[in-house]
Design an enzyme around this catalytic site. Structure first.
Site, PDB file in Angstrom:
ATOM      1  N   PHE A 158      -6.236   9.645   8.076  1.00  0.00           N
ATOM      2  CA  PHE A 158      -5.529   8.513   7.470  1.00  0.00           C
ATOM      3  C   PHE A 158      -6.431   7.273   7.407  1.00  0.00           C
ATOM      4  O   PHE A 158      -5.967   6.145   7.630  1.00  0.00           O
ATOM      5  CB  PHE A 158      -4.234   8.181   8.237  1.00  0.00           C
ATOM      6  CG  PHE A 158      -3.327   9.367   8.461  1.00  0.00           C
ATOM      7  CD1 PHE A 158      -3.121  10.312   7.461  1.00  0.00           C
ATOM      8  CD2 PHE A 158      -2.682   9.545   9.670  1.00  0.00           C
ATOM      9  CE1 PHE A 158      -2.281  11.403   7.661  1.00  0.00           C
ATOM     10  CE2 PHE A 158      -1.849  10.637   9.890  1.00  0.00           C
ATOM     11  CZ  PHE A 158      -1.650  11.565   8.881  1.00  0.00           C
ATOM     12  N   ILE A 159      -7.702   7.472   7.092  1.00  0.00           N
ATOM     13  CA  ILE A 159      -8.670   6.380   7.094  1.00  0.00           C
ATOM     14  C   ILE A 159      -8.811   5.786   5.692  1.00  0.00           C
ATOM     15  O   ILE A 159      -9.344   6.436   4.776  1.00  0.00           O
ATOM     16  CB  ILE A 159     -10.035   6.850   7.617  1.00  0.00           C
ATOM     17  CG1 ILE A 159      -9.884   7.538   8.984  1.00  0.00           C
ATOM     18  CG2 ILE A 159     -11.006   5.671   7.686  1.00  0.00           C
ATOM     19  CD1 ILE A 159      -9.231   6.695  10.054  1.00  0.00           C
ATOM     20  N   GLU A 243      -3.660  -7.219  12.769  1.00  0.00           N
ATOM     21  CA  GLU A 243      -3.310  -6.103  11.883  1.00  0.00           C
ATOM     22  C   GLU A 243      -1.803  -6.032  11.658  1.00  0.00           C
ATOM     23  O   GLU A 243      -1.334  -5.819  10.531  1.00  0.00           O
ATOM     24  CB  GLU A 243      -3.806  -4.772  12.459  1.00  0.00           C
ATOM     25  CG  GLU A 243      -3.501  -3.592  11.556  1.00  0.00           C
ATOM     26  CD  GLU A 243      -4.014  -2.262  12.098  1.00  0.00           C
ATOM     27  OE1 GLU A 243      -3.716  -1.229  11.473  1.00  0.00           O
ATOM     28  OE2 GLU A 243      -4.700  -2.258  13.140  1.00  0.00           O
ATOM     29  N   GLN A 280      29.403 -10.264  -9.542  1.00  0.00           N
ATOM     30  CA  GLN A 280      29.371 -10.799  -8.186  1.00  0.00           C
ATOM     31  C   GLN A 280      28.767  -9.820  -7.175  1.00  0.00           C
ATOM     32  O   GLN A 280      27.981 -10.218  -6.300  1.00  0.00           O
ATOM     33  CB  GLN A 280      30.783 -11.193  -7.746  1.00  0.00           C
ATOM     34  CG  GLN A 280      30.809 -11.914  -6.403  1.00  0.00           C
ATOM     35  CD  GLN A 280      32.211 -12.262  -5.956  1.00  0.00           C
ATOM     36  OE1 GLN A 280      32.978 -11.384  -5.554  1.00  0.00           O
ATOM     37  NE2 GLN A 280      32.573 -13.544  -6.032  1.00  0.00           N
ATOM     38  N   GLY A 340      19.079   0.726 -12.215  1.00  0.00           N
ATOM     39  CA  GLY A 340      19.693   1.964 -12.662  1.00  0.00           C
ATOM     40  C   GLY A 340      18.642   3.020 -12.964  1.00  0.00           C
ATOM     41  O   GLY A 340      17.659   3.161 -12.234  1.00  0.00           O
ATOM     42  N   GLY A 364      -0.440   1.407  10.947  1.00  0.00           N
ATOM     43  CA  GLY A 364      -0.694   0.330  11.896  1.00  0.00           C
ATOM     44  C   GLY A 364       0.204   0.373  13.110  1.00  0.00           C
ATOM     45  O   GLY A 364       0.436  -0.655  13.761  1.00  0.00           O
ATOM     46  N   THR A 366       3.645   3.049  14.269  1.00  0.00           N
ATOM     47  CA  THR A 366       4.980   3.332  13.738  1.00  0.00           C
ATOM     48  C   THR A 366       6.020   2.400  14.339  1.00  0.00           C
ATOM     49  O   THR A 366       5.834   1.826  15.418  1.00  0.00           O
ATOM     50  CB  THR A 366       5.398   4.783  14.031  1.00  0.00           C
ATOM     51  OG1 THR A 366       5.539   4.940  15.464  1.00  0.00           O
ATOM     52  CG2 THR A 366       4.376   5.779  13.513  1.00  0.00           C
TER      53      THR A 366
END
Length: 389
Positions: A158-159, A243, A280, A340, A364, A366
């Site tokens: 995940f770098i 971070e 509304q 929509g 960063g 969880t």
């Protein structure tokens, strides 16, 4: 624009950045989202404009500006329909380069920080591992001293910038038996023998390259140790507050953008003889989300102001990321519903925003990990102190 934190100079910077992004980045976003590769020329243009040097010393080509310039940089990057592009930019500037500036010696700063600020080199921070996730102390990558070199073996995942980056700031265990007290930080060129990177296929952040990196007996010189051996974990912890605040700011900015876009859409879209911004139920839903986002933004700004003064705001930064990323997800989900069927179409920005935003509560640290950190502080009265004075 909150005048408590932003000056006329800040506003001028924001307008200049917005103009730059519209002219130089936005025309290429769709191409980069499709190819998953950001072309090198834009890094150089960011460098020429000084955007990578916002918070770094003038001695290395930086601007040495306060953190609210960084806030502006992050906020505007969230409003050009590509959190992946934004991630590539801030991961380089505020993850990899933060370690270069804080732990790098003069040689490293000259050879890597200077060209990073100018946009000539792209960096990646390599901490997360396939078996570790948010458990930084559980990393398995090792660095063994052998003669005048360190031999590094292991893997990272995940770098951001892990495939196309020029260098890595790598966390590895020099003394595995010491647990988190045995972690050290190293600088490594990405083209070394024994380094291999595989690009990951992600739900969102499509423009950024996210890699899984393997180190097979990679040799680096002893002088590529950053800071002191065994101090890697404190170094990592020291930078987590920034971070987390970055992730929080990104979240409130993209939620704000989603609301602005949706209000514009609602003012044009007609149903049953009137524009839908007159119903509304829809009006009140938007107002509730706008209130939540504003609360996050005010809290985030206050935490940034304290961090800019040198205060240790790990608690506030953790709260900021936890709450802001949740609010952003809920806001963007609801805004997509307001469009929509069109909200589900790729030509409208909400579909991409929804996918991109979903990484907020994951990356960063969880949300589950952050809740436990806060539990220790709030319930168990644990007092975290700066890891490195």
């Amino acid at each position: 624009m909150n005048s408590s934190y932003f000056t006329e100079e800040h506003q001028s910077f924001r307008e200049s950045l917005k103009d730059f992004l519209q002219k130089e980045v936005v025309p290429h976003i769709e191409k980069w989202e499709k190819t998953g590769k950001i072309e090198r020329f834009i890094w150089k243009k960011f460098g020429e404009m000084g955007f990578f040097g916002i918070r770094y010393p003038e001695a290395y080509g930086g601007l040495n500006l306060d953190l609210f310039y960084t806030v502006i940089f992050l906020e505007e990057l969230q409003k050009i329909k590509s959190a992946g592009f934004a991630a590539a930019m801030w991961a380089h500037s505020y993850l990899a380069m933060t370690h270069l500036n804080a732990e790098g010696d003069e040689r490293i700063k000259q050879d890597y920080l200077v060209p990073s600020i100018s946009g000539d080199k792209i960096g990646a921070l390599c901490i997360t591992e396939p078996f570790g996730g948010s458990d930084v102390a559980g990393m398995r990558t090792t660095a063994v001293k052998k003669g005048d070199k360190y031999i590094i073996n292991g893997s990272k995942t995940f770098i951001t910038n892990g495939v196309y980056g020029d260098y890595y700031v790598v966390a590895a265990k020099t003394s595995p038996e010491l647990g988190n007290k045995g972690i050290s930080m190293f600088l490594m060129d990405s083209n070394l023998k024994g380094v291999s990177a595989v690009k990951l296929d992600k739900l969102g952040w499509r423009a950024s390259d996210t890699g899984e990196i393997a180190f097979d007996n990679v040799e680096i010189p002893l002088e590529n140790l950053m800071g002191e051996e065994g101090k890697g974990f404190p170094y990592i912890m020291q930078h987590f507050a920034l971070e987390r605040l970055i992730m929080a700011i990104n979240a409130h900015a993209r939620a704000e953008y989603a609301i602005e876009y949706t209000i514009g859409y609602m003012s044009q879209r007609e149903a049953f003889g009137r524009t839908i911004d007159k119903f509304q139920a829809l009006r009140h839903t938007i107002v509730e989300h706008a209130t939540d986002v504003e609360h996050c933004k005010v809290f985030n700004y206050a935490a940034v102001a304290r961090l800019d003064k040198g205060e240790y705001v790990v608690k506030e930064a953790t709260m900021a990321k936890l709450k802001s990323t949740k609010v952003a997800d809920e806001t963007i989900y609801s805004c997509l519903q307001m469009l929509g069927g069109y909200g589900y179409m790729e030509e409208y920005p909400l579909a991409r925003l929804l996918r991109d935003s979903r990484l907020g509560p994951i990356g960063g640290g969880t949300s589950e990990i952050l809740k436990e950190i806060l539990s220790k502080m709030i319930i168990d009265n644990k007092n975290y102190k700066p890891a490195v004075e």
